[in-house]
Design an enzyme around this catalytic site. Structure first.
Site, PDB file in Angstrom:
ATOM      1  N   TYR A 208       0.857  -1.184   0.000  1.00 42.63           N
ATOM      2  CA  TYR A 208       0.000   0.000   0.000  1.00 42.63           C
ATOM      3  C   TYR A 208       0.889   1.229   0.000  1.00 42.63           C
ATOM      4  CZ  TYR A 208      -3.461   3.450   1.588  1.00 42.63           C
ATOM      5  OH  TYR A 208      -4.284   4.555   1.722  1.00 42.63           O
TER       6      TYR A 208
ATOM      7  N   ASP B  27       9.338   2.655  -0.029  1.00 34.70           N
ATOM      8  CA  ASP B  27       8.278   3.306   0.736  1.00 34.70           C
ATOM      9  C   ASP B  27       8.452   2.885   2.194  1.00 34.70           C
ATOM     10  OD1 ASP B  27       6.045   4.299   1.931  1.00 34.70           O
ATOM     11  OD2 ASP B  27       4.601   3.401   0.554  1.00 34.70           O
TER      12      ASP B  27
ATOM     13  N   LYS C  46       4.074   8.695   8.965  1.00 41.24           N
ATOM     14  CA  LYS C  46       3.803   8.095  10.267  1.00 41.24           C
ATOM     15  C   LYS C  46       4.793   8.562  11.350  1.00 41.24           C
ATOM     16  CE  LYS C  46       0.757   4.714   8.405  1.00 41.24           C
ATOM     17  NZ  LYS C  46       0.804   4.014   7.137  1.00 41.24           N
TER      18      LYS C  46
HETATM   19  C1  LIG Z   1       0.193   4.515   5.749  1.00 42.59           C
HETATM   20  C2  LIG Z   1       0.990   4.295   4.521  1.00 42.59           C
HETATM   21  C3  LIG Z   1       0.982   5.190   3.443  1.00 42.59           C
HETATM   22  C4  LIG Z   1       0.019   6.355   3.380  1.00 42.59           C
HETATM   23  O1  LIG Z   1       0.244   7.280   4.371  1.00 42.59           O
HETATM   24  P1  LIG Z   1      -0.970   8.283   4.785  1.00 42.59           P
HETATM   25  O2  LIG Z   1      -0.324   9.220   5.763  1.00 42.59           O
HETATM   26  O3  LIG Z   1      -2.041   7.429   5.369  1.00 42.59           O
HETATM   27  O4  LIG Z   1      -1.404   8.959   3.539  1.00 42.59           O
HETATM   28  C5  LIG Z   1       1.862   4.989   2.404  1.00 42.59           C
HETATM   29  N1  LIG Z   1       2.705   3.941   2.394  1.00 42.59           N
HETATM   30  C6  LIG Z   1       2.729   3.044   3.397  1.00 42.59           C
HETATM   31  C7  LIG Z   1       3.711   1.930   3.358  1.00 42.59           C
HETATM   32  C8  LIG Z   1       1.860   3.176   4.474  1.00 42.59           C
HETATM   33  O5  LIG Z   1       1.843   2.257   5.449  1.00 42.59           O
END
Ligand SMILES: *Cc1c(COP(=O)(O)O)cnc(C)c1O
Length: 419
Positions: A141, A234, A262
């Site tokens: 994701y 990511d 995060k």
């Molecule tokens: C949570 C998440 C995102 C998106 O971040 P948001 O602050 O919710 O937009 C992107 N990549 C990864 C791996 C994530 O866990």
């Protein structure tokens, strides 16, 4: 108002009563509790019930809620004004600290969410290479930008993963299963000169926790180098969780670009993308690739983020990893004793105990888990004051403030679950 009444009212005001779908607790066949406040390892709902929190806002609160140093820094920043829309000291200080911890991020740009970070990194990779296609892994994701919301269609091309995304947008998205290096090689054999980048969660955290097989990340690194494509890690979850320098330090693989979110916001809305200077200098106003943000580099979020990263330097990652491993293994043993087929993936302060009779290495295996068993487990743990992620395909996060007593209470609750 109690959780039940609030949820009723919320459903008339917001689709599903929530501002992010998983919070509705549909996957665990339950209604959400509404949170009133949080401190340390605990959250309290509006009905006054206390829970040991293993979600921690889906990752950001690795220091626990209301860490004193982080709260103090945020309060001090608010007293200087909440947003300027102009350069400020905090952006420079946080960027310098991130660069020290993650040296591959020679330059970076602050944004306000992980979604913005990955979306912008993809645009940059495309602008830098002059190519459109990119490789994404099924079950990874990267936020909710259109290009990432692709489902597996025919062998090569993806189909839209949700209504509202045009086919034309995802036709450039090439999908492969996580840990399937051969599938990525096949994409490069077919269209290597058109691929702008590979984006990957270096340890996947959004289909439950799935670890990269030996050689997988190195294989991606080699393919990108060979074909002039950009490797994007990511690290929105893994950054500052897998080690102080994230997954790239832990696995010793250097990406070209990194996305963060995060933890770097210390509980405030922050994202960040960065990497090689040569690539980052393609961003406006130095280069031609556009990206902007009214609240980017917000001074309160910068102060909270910086305080978080500073505090993490005094934290013992190895000790938390060992304690988390013990908790996860004991939980798994308890479920096994109850006759449940469970399979555990763990690293650092994250784990997923899958209700599965096979080890989970990709989305197919994650998708085959027993959702009903997880729902039963989740509901009975919640009733005993243990707050777990409301879906079986998520990570359980421990934090530096969880005590051995918290873990013991959690095991005690698990022993009482009946299926
Ligand atoms: C949570 C998440 C995102 C998106 O971040 P948001 O602050 O919710 O937009 C992107 N990549 C990864 C791996 C994530 O866990």
């Amino acid at each position: 108002m109690d959780s039940k009444s609030l949820f009723k009212k919320a459903q008339t005001l917001m689709p599903g009563g929530v501002n992010s779908p998983l919070r509705a607790c549909k996957y665990v066949q339950a209604e959400p509790v509404f949170i009133a406040n949080a401190k340390g390892a605990y959250i309290w709902d509006v009905d006054g019930r206390q829970y040991i929190d293993y979600v921690h806002s889906w990752g950001p609160q690795i220091l626990g809620h209301q860490d004193p140093a982080v709260s103090k820094a945020a309060h001090a920043a608010i007293d200087l004004g909440s947003s300027y829309g102009a350069p400020c000291y905090g952006e420079v200080a946080l960027a310098e600290e991130i660069q020290r911890l993650i040296p591959s991020m020679e330059m970076m740009r602050m944004v306000s969410s992980g979604t913005e970070a990955t979306m912008s990194a993809l645009r940059l990779a495309r602008g830098y290479t002059g190519r459109n296609k990119f490789v994404k892994f099924i079950g990874n994701y990267h936020g909710h930008a259109d290009s990432f919301l692709a489902a597996a269609g025919s062998a090569v091309a993806a189909t839209p993963g949700t209504p509202g995304v045009p086919e034309e947008v995802v036709k450039h998205t090439l999908l492969a299963h996580y840990n399937d290096l051969d599938a990525v090689k096949a994409h490069f054999a077919e269209s290597g000169s058109e691929i702008a980048c590979i984006i990957v969660e270096p340890a996947a955290g959004n289909m439950g926790l799935v670890l990269p097989n030996d050689g997988f990340l190195q294989g991606l690194r080699d393919l990108c180098t060979e074909h002039g494509a950009v490797l994007i890690f990511d690290e929105v979850i893994t950054g500052f969780r897998l080690s102080p320098g994230g997954a790239q330090q832990r696995f010793n693989i250097t990406p070209d670009l990194t996305t963060l979110g995060k933890i770097i916001g210390g509980g405030f809305p922050v994202g960040c993308y960065g990497g090689k200077r040569e690539i980052m200098e393609h961003m406006a106003p130095v280069g031609g690739v556009f990206q902007a943000g009214t609240l980017s580099g917000n001074p309160v979020a910068m102060a909270a983020g910086l305080a978080t990263l500073k505090r993490l330097q005094d934290c013992d990652y190895a000790a938390l990893e060992a304690r988390t491993k013990k908790l996860a293994e004991e939980l798994t043993a308890i479920m096994t004793e109850k006759g449940q087929a469970v399979s555990l993936n763990h690293i650092a302060s994250a784990f997923t105990m899958y209700f599965s009779d096979v080890p989970v290495t990709n989305m197919i295996e994650s998708g085959n888990c027993n959702a009903d068993a997880y729902a039963t487990y989740w509901q009975q743990m919640l009733a005993q004051g243990i707050y777990l992620a409301p879906a079986g395909f998520e990570c359980t996060f421990t934090s530096f403030v969880h005590t051995d007593e918290d873990f013991e209470k959690t095991l005690e609750a698990a022993r009482k679950v009946t299926f």
